[in-house]
Design a protein around this motif. Structure first.
Motif, short mmCIF file in Angstrom:
data_model
loop_
_atom_site.label_atom_id
_atom_site.label_comp_id
_atom_site.label_asym_id
_atom_site.label_seq_id
_atom_site.Cartn_x
_atom_site.Cartn_y
_atom_site.Cartn_z
N GLN A 410 -32.92 -15.79 -13.83
CA GLN A 410 -31.92 -16.86 -13.75
C GLN A 410 -32.06 -17.66 -12.46
N VAL A 658 -28.88 -17.44 -21.35
CA VAL A 658 -27.62 -18.18 -21.50
C VAL A 658 -27.13 -18.00 -22.93
N GLU A 682 -25.57 -15.81 -18.53
CA GLU A 682 -24.82 -17.03 -18.26
C GLU A 682 -24.16 -17.46 -19.57
N LYS A 716 -22.40 -19.18 -13.21
CA LYS A 716 -22.91 -18.68 -14.50
C LYS A 716 -22.26 -19.39 -15.68
N TRP A 718 -21.37 -22.62 -18.22
CA TRP A 718 -21.82 -23.86 -18.84
C TRP A 718 -20.63 -24.50 -19.56
#
Length: 756
Positions: A410, A658, A682, A716, A718
């Protein structure tokens, strides 16, 4: 031997109901016209059932949107926020299903969840402190009378009170227990009213009984039905279960005064052993689910007749039936003209399953003389590919492991790709506007060449990239304009699949899917998506995600084979997707999303079987897809419209970099679980519901993001919608995304001010 089935498809052979409902929403037709279309569909289906000599025909299994929503209306479980819109009865119904945004208010839709282990979605009932349970049987009795006028006496079907209570969402201070007596009273009234109408049978569906039940749950079930059943005199009550066996309550259930008990002998792996252990009462009718209601392969007659002979050892009073509602299969193979006969002969859709029931009822006493009947269509010899099988057999632990560890990856990815704080993106698809559908239709009909088709698709991709850049999204998508469906598209490009023209199945409301059929061993012959993603990537300096569907979702949203294991099929598909992932990476795509929207769908309903029967191989099938990519390549996945709290650790073990979740309809409840489990992946919990036409405001999304950063490390996190935008209009999608980007910028500024 008598025959019946649990429920029937309702969208119409050519999706007549879908188009009528959508035209009603657009105000192109009246309510009267919509209801006339619905009635025509019901009448046509009842005639088919009568012609196929079905002994006991159901009614009230039809719905304009969803059966659980129908039950909510029948019980007056209509939240005040919808009543306060002061819409017509029908428009209130649809507001509950879709939400409402207009001059009378702005209300979100009811939450949507998967219906047990299927790809059908139901609307979750909401019970508030001011909910007044009272009976409204208008729909049930009007459809019953329709059938009576046509000379057909039916058995009304209703989702049972126990399942309703188990699936309902309690929104106020009252406990679930406080609603029990009101529910019991309503169902007692229903029994009385059915008696008055002269009905012979009524069916209560209780699929929640196949779940893990503790003593308290069993006692609740007993308490409800002991009071409801005491009200009946001439009316016969069928207690119908499906999607598994009822091992936790079978002993108690057979002692209760039901007139019939419906048991699944397809997915109910212990159903027969329960008979062997406890027997079956002489004073009840067994409704034996021996025809698979969820898959499309022809019934293996010798195997099924052998099962019926076994059941006859316990009772002579047997009605043979489907394992579950036929809602989960298409209407009829009669509409399929393009499939070769040697492929089509293997399949049995809803209408054909009724014919199979009729044949089985006639053959039940001839088992010794029909050993070879339909043996050919149950054979798998022409569906095998030795190269594919060898490739699966050579898989080892390294094929399911990625290096270095995720935390290290990451850091590398954010630096190499240039991912900002609170990165904004969409899930994948952009609205499939009519021009897109028309160009695809023209190509399929042969009216335009492949070159002309792809030139147009590339122009749509170019426009899509421009729209996203203008909106200000950080991570872009190419829009998926070349795809009819996220599973069907991949199936069309994989060896081993068969495809239909009209085998539509309802997923939710007016949303229908046409699941491809896994006919043989699966193999990728050539790249599938690379040219589209690579083209989009060259149009912008921003990262563009390569978009793929994962092996478990492709499997779960296809009609699977019955001659090999689900694990074997998942690994075959996983290897095909891995080939595609590596080709995307070689083409310079830095972010690759492998959607597993349906990961939970085939999860066994009993927790004791989760890992051994499913999760161990399902998680590995996903890991197989990305185990060979570089550390700098970022792997995303997406999941939606299921409950993930209880498998969140297993989802983390998928080792994606993610994950985006559906979260808006479920009010972000997953945040607490992510926080409690120290989720390493994430994450992008959806900030607005794409299955509703309403446009979320900047303020609404801003509040959601603020809530998320209180529980998830902002580094982390979105920001994205719940799901793909395929079903939305372009203008509303763009407006929603603009608000999403603006809300994100507001929160970024707040964070920067706080840091300074």
């Amino acid at each position: 031997m008598q025959t019946t089935f649990i429920g029937y498809p309702r969208i119409g052979k050519m999706r007549e109901l879908k188009f009528a409902v959508e035209n009603y929403w657009k105000k192109n037709i009246t309510e009267k016209s919509l209801r006339a279309t619905a009635q025509d569909i019901r009448m046509e289906q009842w005639k088919v059932m009568k012609n196929l000599r079905v002994s006991l025909i159901p009614s009230n299994d039809f719905s304009l949107y969803d059966g659980m929503l129908d039950l909510s209306v029948m019980l007056n479980a209509i939240p005040k926020k919808y009543k306060d819109l002061h819409l017509s009865e029908l428009d209130t119904y649809f507001a509950m299903a879709r939400g409402y945004q207009g001059d009378k208010g702005d209300v979100e839709a009811l939450a949507m969840k998967k219906w047990f282990n299927t790809n059908y979605h139901y609307l979750v009932p909401e019970l508030y402190d001011d909910t007044e349970i009272k009976l409204n049987t208008t729909k049930l009795f009007s459809e019953y009378q329709e059938a009576v006028k046509a000379g057909i006496k039916t058995r009304p079907v209703i989702i049972g009170p126990y399942t309703f209570l188990q699936l309902a969402s309690i929104k106020g201070n009252k406990t679930r227990e406080e609603y029990v007596n009101e529910i019991i009273t309503a169902f007692c009234q229903l029994i009385h009213q059915c008696e008055e109408k002269g009905m012979e049978w009524i069916q209560f569906d209780e699929p929640s009984l196949v779940m893990d039940l503790d003593n308290e749950s069993v006692h609740l079930f007993q308490r409800i039905y002991e009071k409801v059943l005491i009200e009946k005199s001439n009316l016969k009550v069928l207690l119908q279960t499906y999607f598994g066996d009822i091992r936790d309550c079978y002993k108690e259930l057979i002692s209760m005064p039901f007139d019939g008990i419906g048991i699944d002998f397809i997915e109910g792996r212990k159903s027969l052993s329960l008979f062997e252990q406890y027997g079956f009462p002489e004073n009840k009718t067994l409704f034996a689910g021996v025809i698979n209601g969820k898959n499309i392969w022809k019934c293996d007659y010798p195997k099924t007749l052998t099962l019926i002979c076994e059941l006859k050892k316990f009772t002579d009073d047997i009605v043979i039936s489907t394992s579950c509602s036929l809602l989960h299969v298409p209407y009829s193979i009669k509409s399929e003209n393009k499939l070769a006969d040697d492929i089509l002969e293997h399949f049995s859709f809803a209408e054909e399953k009724l014919y199979e029931l009729q044949e089985l009822s006639q053959l039940a006493d001839q088992i010794d003389s029909i050993e070879n009947i339909n043996k050919q269509v149950c054979s798998n010899q022409k569906r095998l590919n030795e190269d594919v099988r060898k490739r699966v057999s050579l898989l080892n632990e390294d094929d399911f492991s990625r290096n270095p560890i995720r935390a290290e990856r990451q850091i590398l990815q954010r630096k190499k790709i240039g991912i900002p704080q609170l990165a904004t993106t969409t899930i994948g698809s952009f609205p499939q506007i009519k021009e897109v559908k028309q160009i695809r239709k023209n190509y399929k009909k042969g009216d335009i060449s492949l070159a002309e088709y792809e030139e147009t698709i590339f122009s749509f991709i170019k426009d899509c990239i421009k729209i996203q850049e203008d909106i200000g999204l950080d991570i872009l998508v190419h829009g998926e304009y070349e795809r009819n469906d996220m599973v069907e598209f991949f199936g069309e490009n994989l060896e081993g699949y068969a495809f239909t023209d009209f085998a539509w199945v309802q997923s939710y409301g007016t949303r229908c899917v046409k699941p491809p059929i896994i006919f043989g061993d699966i193999k990728r012959e050539k790249p599938i998506t690379v040219k589209y993603s690579a083209y989009a990537d060259k149009l912008t300096k921003k990262p563009v995600k390569g978009m793929l569907t994962g092996p478990v979702t492709i499997l779960n949203w296809s009609f699977p084979r019955e001659d090999i294991t689900l694990k074997e099929m998942a690994f075959q598909i996983g290897l095909a997707i891995r080939d595609e992932v590596l080709d995307l990476e070689a083409a310079g795509i830095q972010i690759i999303q492998i959607d597993e929207a349906a990961l939970r769908e085939k999860l066994p309903l009993r927790k004791s079987e989760w890992h051994s029967e499913y999760l161990d191989w399902a998680i590995n099938a996903f890991r197989l897809c990305h185990s060979k990519v570089k550390a700098e390549t970022q792997i995303h996945t997406h999941m939606c419209y299921s409950e993930f709290d209880d498998i969140i650790k297993e989802i983390d073990c998928m080792d994606a970099d993610v994950i985006t979740f559906e979260a808006a309809r479920s009010k972000l409840i997953i945040l607490d679980t992510l926080q409690a489990t120290a989720f390493e992946t994430e994450v992008g919990p959806g900030v607005y519901d794409i299955h509703s036409p309403r446009i979320p405001s900047v303020d609404e999304i801003t509040k959601i993001i603020r809530k998320m950063i209180q529980k998830i490390n902002v580094e982390k996190l979105w920001v994205n919608p719940d799901c793909g935008l395929k079903t939305r209009g372009l203008e509303e999608a763009a407006a929603s995304l603009k608000n999403l980007v603006e809300a994100t910028e507001i929160v970024r500024n707040e964070l920067n001010q706080k840091d300074s």
